[in-house]
Scaffold this motif. Sequence first.
Motif, PDB file in Angstrom:
ATOM      1  N   LEU A 138       0.526  -1.576   0.027  1.00 21.57           N
ATOM      2  CA  LEU A 138       0.259   0.247   0.158  1.00 21.57           C
ATOM      3  C   LEU A 138       0.705   1.185  -0.189  1.00 21.57           C
ATOM      4  O   LEU A 138       0.462   2.474  -0.789  1.00 21.57           O
ATOM      5  CB  LEU A 138      -0.822   0.218   1.202  1.00 21.57           C
ATOM      6  N   LYS A 139       1.889   0.968   0.720  1.00 16.99           N
ATOM      7  CA  LYS A 139       3.163   2.763   0.937  1.00 16.99           C
ATOM      8  C   LYS A 139       3.081   2.371  -0.369  1.00 16.99           C
ATOM      9  O   LYS A 139       3.426   3.869  -1.066  1.00 16.99           O
ATOM     10  CB  LYS A 139       4.238   2.074   1.834  1.00 16.99           C
ATOM     11  N   GLU A 140       3.454   1.307  -1.386  1.00 16.93           N
ATOM     12  CA  GLU A 140       4.105   1.729  -3.031  1.00 16.93           C
ATOM     13  C   GLU A 140       2.836   2.517  -3.100  1.00 16.93           C
ATOM     14  O   GLU A 140       3.160   2.888  -4.608  1.00 16.93           O
ATOM     15  CB  GLU A 140       4.214   0.148  -3.326  1.00 16.93           C
ATOM     16  N   LEU A 141       1.612   2.495  -3.095  1.00 10.89           N
ATOM     17  CA  LEU A 141       0.689   2.646  -4.424  1.00 10.89           C
ATOM     18  C   LEU A 141      -0.181   3.732  -4.206  1.00 10.89           C
ATOM     19  O   LEU A 141      -0.413   3.902  -5.097  1.00 10.89           O
ATOM     20  CB  LEU A 141      -0.414   0.602  -4.610  1.00 10.89           C
ATOM     21  N   ILE A 142       0.010   3.564  -2.751  1.00  8.56           N
ATOM     22  CA  ILE A 142      -1.396   4.790  -2.498  1.00  8.56           C
ATOM     23  C   ILE A 142       0.309   6.295  -2.860  1.00  8.56           C
ATOM     24  O   ILE A 142       1.414   6.136  -1.881  1.00  8.56           O
ATOM     25  CB  ILE A 142      -1.629   4.782  -1.305  1.00  8.56           C
ATOM     26  N   PRO A 143      -0.465   6.564  -3.835  1.00  7.87           N
ATOM     27  CA  PRO A 143       0.284   8.352  -3.699  1.00  7.87           C
ATOM     28  C   PRO A 143       1.355   9.419  -2.227  1.00  7.87           C
ATOM     29  O   PRO A 143       0.155   9.528  -2.034  1.00  7.87           O
ATOM     30  CB  PRO A 143      -0.111   9.521  -5.330  1.00  7.87           C
ATOM     31  N   ARG A 144       2.017   9.373  -3.046  1.00  7.00           N
ATOM     32  CA  ARG A 144       2.102  11.211  -1.768  1.00  7.00           C
ATOM     33  C   ARG A 144       1.220  11.448  -1.517  1.00  7.00           C
ATOM     34  O   ARG A 144       0.122  12.559  -2.103  1.00  7.00           O
ATOM     35  CB  ARG A 144       3.588  11.682  -1.421  1.00  7.00           C
ATOM     36  N   GLN A 145       0.822  12.033  -0.626  1.00  9.95           N
ATOM     37  CA  GLN A 145       0.202  13.139  -0.257  1.00  9.95           C
ATOM     38  C   GLN A 145       0.359  13.919   0.490  1.00  9.95           C
ATOM     39  O   GLN A 145       1.969  14.499   0.995  1.00  9.95           O
ATOM     40  CB  GLN A 145      -1.721  12.453   0.924  1.00  9.95           C
ATOM     41  N   GLN A 146      -0.241  15.478   0.781  1.00 10.72           N
ATOM     42  CA  GLN A 146       0.009  16.540   1.364  1.00 10.72           C
ATOM     43  C   GLN A 146       0.609  16.537   2.855  1.00 10.72           C
ATOM     44  O   GLN A 146       2.004  17.125   3.324  1.00 10.72           O
ATOM     45  CB  GLN A 146      -1.029  18.046   1.543  1.00 10.72           C
ATOM     46  N   PHE A 147       0.293  15.013   2.927  1.00  9.60           N
ATOM     47  CA  PHE A 147       0.402  15.519   4.521  1.00  9.60           C
ATOM     48  C   PHE A 147       1.157  13.762   4.620  1.00  9.60           C
ATOM     49  O   PHE A 147       0.815  13.007   4.243  1.00  9.60           O
ATOM     50  CB  PHE A 147      -0.415  15.697   5.883  1.00  9.60           C
ATOM     51  N   GLU A 148       2.161  13.192   6.062  1.00 10.45           N
ATOM     52  CA  GLU A 148       2.228  12.117   6.254  1.00 10.45           C
ATOM     53  C   GLU A 148       1.363  10.901   6.704  1.00 10.45           C
ATOM     54  O   GLU A 148       0.219  11.553   7.394  1.00 10.45           O
ATOM     55  CB  GLU A 148       2.726  12.142   7.384  1.00 10.45           C
ATOM     56  N   VAL A 149       1.189   9.769   5.624  1.00 13.19           N
ATOM     57  CA  VAL A 149       0.245   8.793   6.529  1.00 13.19           C
ATOM     58  C   VAL A 149       0.452   7.185   6.897  1.00 13.19           C
ATOM     59  O   VAL A 149       1.142   7.329   5.981  1.00 13.19           O
ATOM     60  CB  VAL A 149      -0.640   8.605   5.156  1.00 13.19           C
ATOM     61  N   PRO A 150       0.324   7.292   7.907  1.00 13.15           N
ATOM     62  CA  PRO A 150       0.780   5.698   8.694  1.00 13.15           C
ATOM     63  C   PRO A 150       0.000   4.851   7.879  1.00 13.15           C
ATOM     64  O   PRO A 150      -1.634   5.192   7.753  1.00 13.15           O
ATOM     65  CB  PRO A 150       0.624   6.500  10.077  1.00 13.15           C
ATOM     66  N   VAL A 151       0.044   4.175   7.519  1.00 20.67           N
ATOM     67  CA  VAL A 151      -0.058   2.709   7.331  1.00 20.67           C
ATOM     68  C   VAL A 151      -0.545   1.474   8.006  1.00 20.67           C
ATOM     69  O   VAL A 151       0.585   1.194   8.175  1.00 20.67           O
ATOM     70  CB  VAL A 151      -0.157   2.055   5.674  1.00 20.67           C
ATOM     71  N   GLN A 152      -1.730   1.155   8.343  1.00 16.59           N
ATOM     72  CA  GLN A 152      -0.904  -0.019  10.196  1.00 16.59           C
ATOM     73  C   GLN A 152      -2.501  -1.737   9.663  1.00 16.59           C
ATOM     74  O   GLN A 152      -3.276  -1.153   8.946  1.00 16.59           O
ATOM     75  CB  GLN A 152      -1.934   0.770  11.659  1.00 16.59           C
ATOM     76  N   ALA A 153      -1.579  -2.981  10.177  1.00 16.60           N
ATOM     77  CA  ALA A 153      -2.708  -3.711   9.372  1.00 16.60           C
ATOM     78  C   ALA A 153      -2.436  -4.540  11.124  1.00 16.60           C
ATOM     79  O   ALA A 153      -1.402  -3.414  12.175  1.00 16.60           O
ATOM     80  CB  ALA A 153      -2.083  -5.327   8.812  1.00 16.60           C
ATOM     81  N   SER A 154      -3.641  -4.387  11.286  1.00 16.22           N
ATOM     82  CA  SER A 154      -4.537  -5.371  12.600  1.00 16.22           C
ATOM     83  C   SER A 154      -5.898  -6.378  12.274  1.00 16.22           C
ATOM     84  O   SER A 154      -5.989  -6.216  11.902  1.00 16.22           O
ATOM     85  CB  SER A 154      -5.481  -3.994  13.684  1.00 16.22           C
ATOM     86  N   ILE A 155      -5.494  -7.203  13.815  1.00 14.65           N
ATOM     87  CA  ILE A 155      -5.689  -7.548  14.418  1.00 14.65           C
ATOM     88  C   ILE A 155      -6.942  -7.721  15.102  1.00 14.65           C
ATOM     89  O   ILE A 155      -6.543  -7.708  16.335  1.00 14.65           O
ATOM     90  CB  ILE A 155      -5.959  -9.396  14.422  1.00 14.65           C
ATOM     91  N   GLY A 156      -7.939  -7.341  15.615  1.00 19.46           N
ATOM     92  CA  GLY A 156      -8.917  -6.607  16.389  1.00 19.46           C
ATOM     93  C   GLY A 156      -7.865  -5.348  17.206  1.00 19.46           C
ATOM     94  O   GLY A 156      -8.030  -4.823  15.480  1.00 19.46           O
ATOM     95  N   GLN A 157      -8.068  -5.737  18.586  1.00 20.35           N
ATOM     96  CA  GLN A 157      -7.051  -4.142  18.872  1.00 20.35           C
ATOM     97  C   GLN A 157      -5.100  -4.302  18.020  1.00 20.35           C
ATOM     98  O   GLN A 157      -4.946  -3.322  18.549  1.00 20.35           O
ATOM     99  CB  GLN A 157      -7.418  -3.811  20.246  1.00 20.35           C
ATOM    100  N   LYS A 158      -4.511  -4.845  17.717  1.00 22.82           N
ATOM    101  CA  LYS A 158      -3.398  -5.688  18.203  1.00 22.82           C
ATOM    102  C   LYS A 158      -2.706  -5.078  16.966  1.00 22.82           C
ATOM    103  O   LYS A 158      -3.496  -5.351  15.555  1.00 22.82           O
ATOM    104  CB  LYS A 158      -2.690  -6.427  18.014  1.00 22.82           C
ATOM    105  N   ILE A 159      -2.221  -4.201  16.629  1.00 23.47           N
ATOM    106  CA  ILE A 159      -1.585  -3.762  15.252  1.00 23.47           C
ATOM    107  C   ILE A 159      -0.274  -4.664  15.573  1.00 23.47           C
ATOM    108  O   ILE A 159       0.518  -5.343  16.183  1.00 23.47           O
ATOM    109  CB  ILE A 159      -0.984  -2.119  15.409  1.00 23.47           C
TER     110      ILE A 159
END
Length: 598
Positions: free
Chosen positions: A518-539
């Motif tokens: 996703l980091k590769e595919l989503i173009p840079r935006q005006q601001f920093e975007v964290p991308v996370q994967a989680s199971i339940g509440q756990k990142i």
Amino acid sequence: QRQEKIRNFSIIAHIDHGKSTLADRILEHTSALTQREMQDQMLDAMDLERERGITIKLNAVQLTYTAKDGEEYIFHLIDTPGHVDFTYEVSRSLAACEGALLIVDAAQGVEAQTLANVYLALDNDLEIIPVVNKIDLPSAEPDRVLQEVEDVIGLPKETAIPASAKNNIGIEDILEAVVDQVPPPPGDPQAPLQAMIFDSLYDPYRGVIVYFRVVEGGIRPGDKIRMMATEKDFEVQELGVFTPNPEARDELTVGDVGFLTASIKNVGDSRVGDTITHANRPAPEMLPGYKRMNPMVFCGLYPVDTNNYTGLREALEKLELNDSSLQYEPETSQALGFGFRCGFLGLLHMEIIQERIEREFNIELITTAPSVIYSVHLSEGETIYIDNPASMPEQQKISSVEEPFVRAEIMVPNDFVGPVMELCQKKRGVYSDMQYLDDKRVTIVYEIPLAEIVYDFFDTLKSSTKGYASFDYEMIGYRESSLVKMDILLNGDRIDALSVIVHRDSAYYRGKAIVEKLKELIPRQQFEVPVQASIGQKIIARSTIKAMRKNVLSKCYGGDVSRKRKLLEKQKEGKQRMKSVGNVEVPQEAFMSVLSMD
Ligand code: GTP
């Protein structure tokens, strides 16, 4: 007597072995079609089919052939689709026949679908006439392939007819073999009507056109008919045969293959495999083998432009008229807005529908990753079925999850056994069997979760075997698996359209792969975007899309105007495939990336 002179047959083959080309030759050698009338590959009706070179909708033509014995015979040539998604349609069109021409490519030999088709033909007690096609090719090895036909399929090699559909070699021999070897249709013209539907097609002017084969009795225009499975009654309006142009007939009787119209509004009322009988003199029972087709693969379809929602609904309504196996219902996604959850027979079916919506209805789509139906047993005792990963309940509420498995049969040259087994293992496959066809080729059988093959299995299989593998599969039922839902968060927000169901053992690894992708595919935006994967509440995995540094457009400053405009137009096009999710622009590919493995 007329019934004695009828021959009903199909052509079965692996994709690209030459079915359509042979059908064309047979048309040329029988009823008088002039070259000018003869469009290339007559039997493939839709543009899309022609472009992809595959047959989707089956059809039937009536031909007359004067044999060497001086008698005139009536041939009904029934076309079959050639892809695993449409196995049931193949089986019904074969059930309308007494014989089948089995084409085997003289260079490629027997392939997975050749065998799958042979089994279907044998199930229907068909007389099989093997044809070794493309003997003109320099790479043809007719002797080896003949031996394969004998060893693998079990048909004596002497019965096989060498041919070249392209160069018109062996066609007369094939037609004579049809006369001699395919039995005439059995059946009693006086019995109550039983006719089997093997295809239907929606026509905006006449309603549904039903393709059928009369098995018992006879049918005339004006008759009151009943579809036995759907229990709907209609009155026959037009009755006829394709030669291949439609020609009206006063009556169709035992062994005839033709079409009717009866003001039927929806193909769902005339299902493939159903039996037509007379409303006032019904047959005691249906013909065997009727099965309602259920979709196996689901995905969300959303218009890129939200103004196209109504257009998309109309497109689906129109497509459904023609395709009783397409299912859809409205669905709302927090991320993507209003759209539809759609069910398909398989991946090819899904691609075809998506392409038709975009092409024929001009609606650009965002499609979510394909999913299967999971059977989820809740702790409270209830069982629910889930076709969208986002609707999976919380882990604590689930006692167990089951997923559909298929039996996959893969045929490859010996050299590729290693890579194929590695791939199947990686896809959670369970080894089942391996058989050597001869000293060069082998069949490998694995039981694999359907969810693992709905995405890129076939492409990966092709590339890791240099295109030599052929593949076929059938459903074998549900099995318990250790599955969990993984959510993806962009900028801290859970994106429902990106949720995916994964095996617990590979969750960590998959999570990492997905956030990197996703980091590769989503173009840079005006601001920093964290991308996370989680199971339940756990990142379980995290990466960051950095903020845009400079205005990208400043790079193409200068240069000639037309080039610059092209660039801008290209950007605009690229942009249409973006969807703003929260305040992040997400491209189409991102929605598919949740299924990629590396
Ligand atoms: P699907 O519709 O995808 O199932 O394919 P098909 O089995 O109908 O195959 P089709 O007739 O489209 O032929 C596939 C390719 O093989 C085409 O490029 C044909 O021109 C070629 N072909 C068919 N018959 C012969 C033949 O006898 N000799 C040679 N050299 N090529 C052939």
